[in-house]
Scaffold this active site. Structure first.
Site, PDB file in Angstrom:
ATOM      1  CE1 TYR A  13      35.698  86.668 -17.679  1.00 36.80           C
ATOM      2  CE2 TYR A  13      35.835  88.796 -18.774  1.00 36.80           C
ATOM      3  CZ  TYR A  13      35.239  87.564 -18.637  1.00 36.80           C
ATOM      4  OH  TYR A  13      34.208  87.214 -19.464  1.00 36.80           O
ATOM      5  CE  LYS A  36      35.896  84.704 -20.933  1.00 33.18           C
ATOM      6  NZ  LYS A  36      35.261  83.400 -21.226  1.00 33.18           N
TER       7      LYS A  36
END
Length: 228
Positions: free
Chosen positions: A50, A54
């Site tokens: 994750y 980003k």
């Protein structure tokens, strides 16, 4: 999906003549950088898939600014919480999960020793930051990422204690419930604390609701949701 979705939004904005895109990044991009508070220009190695997605979004934003002159503004959100936030699912945040468990008389699960800390940020502060980013007329605010937080931190144990106290005020017969401690999770950052001076300078951002006030509003919401 994060990478493809973000890139699709950037391309769609470019193709439709949209000059400014405000996009969601995350405090997770700081990764193994241990210094506190976290400052935007000093990140480490990302510790989860994750977090990598980003960071990739931030890099794409830089490219769209450099190539197409778009006004790209990234928001590194820190542990957002607030009323009606879902306590269910693999990615549920700690505050709604704790609140649901306590109201149901169950012991919340804490991964690790609970001394890990976070810069918990009430949702209305985030809304204000987003609006400031959308409407700022400062050219110097473009092509930056900003920490969006309250600029403080509480441990997971402290958050649980505050929730216990607030819920005991709702119903006197509710006794404080102790957590169950389990092994730490891979990829979890130990401490998170934001320096928000850059957002203050360029976006005139100032968090209007502190953590304790936000917790009170949030507990009221969960009390209505789960107290059946």
């Amino acid at each position: 999906y994060n990478v493809d979705g973000t890139l699709n939004v950037f391309f769609a904005a470019k193709e439709n003549g949209i000059k400014r895109v405000v996009f969601a990044s995350s405090s997770s991009v700081y990764g193994d950088e241990e210094s506190l508070p976290k400052v935007e220009g000093k990140i480490g190695v990302q510790l989860s898939p994750y977090a990598v997605t980003k960071r990739v979004g931030e890099l794409y934003a830089n490219v769209f600014h450099d190539l197409y002159g778009m006004e790209m503004i990234g928001m590194r959100y820190f542990n957002i919480f607030g009323p009606r936030q879902s306590p269910d699912g693999a990615y549920a945040a700690v505050i709604p999960k704790f609140a649901k468990a306590l109201i149901h008389g169950e012991s919340p699960v804490i991964f690790g020793d609970g001394n890990q800390s976070r810069d918990f940020t009430f949702v209305s502060n985030v809304v204000e930051a987003n609006l400031a980013s959308l409407f700022t007329e400062k050219k110097s605010a473009h092509n930056r990422v900003y920490n969006i937080a309250c600029g403080g931190r509480l441990s997971i144990n402290e958050i649980l204690e505050h929730l216990n106290n607030l819920l005991s005020q709702k119903k006197s017969e509710i006794s404080k419930i102790s957590p169950v401690y389990e092994d730490s999770r891979l990829g979890d950052v130990l401490h998170s604390h934001a320096d928000i001076s850059l957002a203050r300078k360029f976006l005139e951002y100032e968090p209007s609701i502190n953590v304790m006030s936000g917790l009170e509003l949030t507990v009221d919401s969960y009390w209505e949701m789960f107290n059946h």
